[in-house]
Scaffold this motif. Structure first.
Motif, PDB file in Angstrom:
ATOM      1  N   GLU A 145       0.583  -1.619  -0.272  1.00  0.00           N
ATOM      2  CA  GLU A 145       0.032  -0.104  -0.209  1.00  0.00           C
ATOM      3  C   GLU A 145       1.290   0.856   0.167  1.00  0.00           C
ATOM      4  O   GLU A 145       0.580   2.635  -1.051  1.00  0.00           O
ATOM      5  N   PRO A 146       1.695   1.579   0.466  1.00  0.00           N
ATOM      6  CA  PRO A 146       2.906   1.985   0.876  1.00  0.00           C
ATOM      7  C   PRO A 146       3.557   2.948  -0.837  1.00  0.00           C
ATOM      8  O   PRO A 146       3.283   3.861  -0.681  1.00  0.00           O
ATOM      9  N   ILE A 147       4.242   2.107  -1.379  1.00  0.00           N
ATOM     10  CA  ILE A 147       4.164   2.057  -2.776  1.00  0.00           C
ATOM     11  C   ILE A 147       3.569   2.431  -3.535  1.00  0.00           C
ATOM     12  O   ILE A 147       3.953   2.880  -4.861  1.00  0.00           O
ATOM     13  N   ALA A 148       2.731   2.148  -2.914  1.00  0.00           N
ATOM     14  CA  ALA A 148       0.872   2.208  -3.866  1.00  0.00           C
ATOM     15  C   ALA A 148       0.799   3.606  -4.705  1.00  0.00           C
ATOM     16  O   ALA A 148       0.785   4.116  -5.100  1.00  0.00           O
ATOM     17  N   ARG A 149       0.710   3.889  -2.864  1.00  0.00           N
ATOM     18  CA  ARG A 149       0.277   5.622  -2.918  1.00  0.00           C
ATOM     19  C   ARG A 149       1.626   6.526  -3.129  1.00  0.00           C
ATOM     20  O   ARG A 149       1.359   7.259  -3.635  1.00  0.00           O
ATOM     21  N   ARG A 150       2.776   5.572  -2.950  1.00  0.00           N
ATOM     22  CA  ARG A 150       4.243   6.745  -3.654  1.00  0.00           C
ATOM     23  C   ARG A 150       4.024   6.269  -4.976  1.00  0.00           C
ATOM     24  O   ARG A 150       4.711   7.467  -5.401  1.00  0.00           O
ATOM     25  N   ALA A 151       3.993   6.208  -5.405  1.00  0.00           N
ATOM     26  CA  ALA A 151       3.846   5.731  -6.426  1.00  0.00           C
ATOM     27  C   ALA A 151       2.751   6.219  -7.834  1.00  0.00           C
ATOM     28  O   ALA A 151       3.263   7.093  -8.262  1.00  0.00           O
ATOM     29  N   ASN A 152       2.033   6.416  -6.778  1.00  0.00           N
ATOM     30  CA  ASN A 152       0.411   7.369  -7.500  1.00  0.00           C
ATOM     31  C   ASN A 152       0.496   8.970  -7.937  1.00  0.00           C
ATOM     32  O   ASN A 152       0.384   9.459  -8.312  1.00  0.00           O
ATOM     33  N   VAL A 153       1.560   8.630  -6.560  1.00  0.00           N
ATOM     34  CA  VAL A 153       1.984  10.336  -6.273  1.00  0.00           C
ATOM     35  C   VAL A 153       2.942  11.059  -7.484  1.00  0.00           C
ATOM     36  O   VAL A 153       2.899  11.704  -8.325  1.00  0.00           O
ATOM     37  N   GLU A 154       3.730  10.050  -7.728  1.00  0.00           N
ATOM     38  CA  GLU A 154       4.870  10.431  -8.429  1.00  0.00           C
ATOM     39  C   GLU A 154       4.517  10.208 -10.077  1.00  0.00           C
ATOM     40  O   GLU A 154       4.575  11.211 -10.893  1.00  0.00           O
ATOM     41  N   ASP A 155       3.341   9.654 -10.040  1.00  0.00           N
ATOM     42  CA  ASP A 155       3.070   8.839 -11.506  1.00  0.00           C
ATOM     43  C   ASP A 155       1.337  10.631 -12.099  1.00  0.00           C
ATOM     44  O   ASP A 155       1.031  10.048 -13.105  1.00  0.00           O
ATOM     45  N   LYS A 156       0.874  10.834 -11.112  1.00  0.00           N
ATOM     46  CA  LYS A 156       0.225  12.084 -11.184  1.00  0.00           C
ATOM     47  C   LYS A 156      -1.246  11.461 -11.508  1.00  0.00           C
ATOM     48  O   LYS A 156      -2.115  11.634 -12.137  1.00  0.00           O
ATOM     49  N   CYS A 157      -1.427   9.936 -10.877  1.00  0.00           N
ATOM     50  CA  CYS A 157      -2.449   9.777 -10.769  1.00  0.00           C
ATOM     51  C   CYS A 157      -3.356   8.538 -10.061  1.00  0.00           C
ATOM     52  O   CYS A 157      -2.658   8.375  -8.765  1.00  0.00           O
ATOM     53  N   THR A 158      -4.328   8.417 -10.237  1.00  0.00           N
ATOM     54  CA  THR A 158      -4.854   7.362  -9.432  1.00  0.00           C
ATOM     55  C   THR A 158      -5.275   6.165  -9.837  1.00  0.00           C
ATOM     56  O   THR A 158      -5.125   5.717 -10.919  1.00  0.00           O
ATOM     57  N   GLY A 159      -6.073   4.499  -8.599  1.00  0.00           N
ATOM     58  CA  GLY A 159      -6.044   3.414  -9.677  1.00  0.00           C
ATOM     59  C   GLY A 159      -5.565   2.443  -8.683  1.00  0.00           C
ATOM     60  O   GLY A 159      -4.182   2.719  -8.317  1.00  0.00           O
ATOM     61  N   HIS A 160      -5.449   1.356  -9.516  1.00  0.00           N
ATOM     62  CA  HIS A 160      -4.868  -0.044  -8.729  1.00  0.00           C
ATOM     63  C   HIS A 160      -3.705   0.388  -9.091  1.00  0.00           C
ATOM     64  O   HIS A 160      -3.335   0.894  -9.609  1.00  0.00           O
ATOM     65  N   PHE A 161      -2.584   0.156  -8.390  1.00  0.00           N
ATOM     66  CA  PHE A 161      -0.779  -0.213  -8.891  1.00  0.00           C
ATOM     67  C   PHE A 161      -1.231  -1.537  -8.950  1.00  0.00           C
ATOM     68  O   PHE A 161      -0.146  -1.609  -9.889  1.00  0.00           O
ATOM     69  N   TRP A 162      -0.901  -2.078  -8.319  1.00  0.00           N
ATOM     70  CA  TRP A 162      -0.381  -3.585  -8.075  1.00  0.00           C
ATOM     71  C   TRP A 162      -1.709  -4.757  -8.343  1.00  0.00           C
ATOM     72  O   TRP A 162      -3.139  -4.072  -8.335  1.00  0.00           O
TER      73      TRP A 162
END
Length: 323
Positions: A145-162
């Motif tokens: 979860e923390p990795i997904a949130r951090r990556a979404n912030v960096e990618d400037k997007c929302t939604g599932h990461f995994w």
């Protein structure tokens, strides 16, 4: 119908599990975007750092790991007895490294004077946290979860990461454990990401080799403690030198892009586990393809099926390869 996670993970069967999590945006977990040329390799460091941090908080040890470009592998060991030995204060201090807890748990940790009902509530919370800190599902949640949130912030997007929930495999015996660990440590070589195990960044084998040069084992990883014997300490039931030799030789054959041959008489681990060199090369390079949710030698799988009253046996190809 998929097997419920509660039935896949059972410490009474085995404390060892292989977990795999894949990114839904497959090329963008850590690799490079071929269209824009943007590099996401730094995210592999995020994952490794978080993974090793969680091992210091949870009652779960890391046996092996490999952070790849679009997925990650980790072999975990659940130490249920260690979690039971923690005091209420230690459980709460560990949990507060992950989350704030409740008002009462914060006051309990600070040593504030609390009424009896508040102490009871804090202790009840600690009991719940104790179970979570020995739970693989919670471990993987706190990793992903923390990795997904951090990556979404960096990618400037929302939604599932995994890509959905992580995959879990029970490793029922030493042969399954050793084969899976080697498979995980050799992932970068099979993917042509590195030339040797010791040069494979963001893997447990590189961390072990680096520490071995200083004549010690990495504190963040579950240690090798030698072959089975009386008064066995906690750790992996193999010699570190034997394991590194096995991985090194297997890796050389993989990188030569030929089937190759391993002289089993030269490798104590294969001798002890009674695995033929041909079977070893197959299982060490195709572990996921050849195995299901339960992995082990035939007698281990038979015992598992009997204890779970399963009339239909899991995939037997792994049992044949580990024979």
């Amino acid at each position: 119908m998929p097997t419920p996670r509660s039935q896949q993970v059972c410490v009474e069967d085995t404390p060892y599990y292989h977990c795999v999590a894949r990114c839904v945006r497959r090329a963008f977990l850590c690799g490079e975007d071929p269209i824009t040329g943007a590099s996401y390799e730094h995210r592999r460091g995020w994952v490794e750092k978080r993974l090793l941090f969680l091992a210091s908080v949870f009652s779960i040890d890391i046996c092996a790991y490999a952070v790849m470009s679009n997925h990650l592998h980790v072999v975990l060991h659940i130490d249920a007895e260690k979690a039971k030995s923690w005091s209420t204060l230690e459980v709460l201090e560990r949990w507060h490294q992950l989350h704030k807890g409740t008002l009462f748990t914060q006051q309990y940790v600070r040593g504030d004077k609390l009424p009896a009902y508040a102490v009871s509530l804090a202790e009840a919370s600690a009991n719940a946290y104790r179970e979570r800190l020995a739970d693989i599902s919670w471990f993987m949640r706190e990793l992903n979860e923390p990795i997904a949130r951090r990556a979404n912030v960096e990618d400037k997007c929302t939604g599932h990461f995994w890509e959905g929930r992580f995959k879990s495999q029970a490793l029922l015996d030493e042969a399954a454990l050793m084969a899976c660990m080697a498979y995980v440590d050799l992932n970068p070589l099979r993917s042509n990401m590195s030339d040797t195990p010791e040069s494979s960044d963001f893997t447990s084998v590189k961390k072990r080799v680096t520490s071995a040069k200083g004549k010690h084992q990495p504190k963040a990883l579950y240690p090798f403690v030698g072959n089975q014997r009386k008064e066995m300490p906690n750790g992996l039931p193999f010699k570190l030198t034997d394991y590194l030799e096995l991985v090194d030789l297997t890796g050389r054959i993989i990188r030569d892009d030929r089937r190759g041959f391993i002289d089993a008489s030269l490798l104590p681990i294969l001798q002890r586990l009674n695995i033929s060199s041909e079977n070893w090369l197959c299982i060490a390079t195709e572990f996921e393809k050849r195995t299901g949710n339960v992995v082990g030698q035939e007698h281990s799988i038979d015992h598992y099926c009997e204890s779970h009253h399963r009339h239909r046996k899991p995939n037997q190809s792994s049992a044949q390869l580990l024979a």
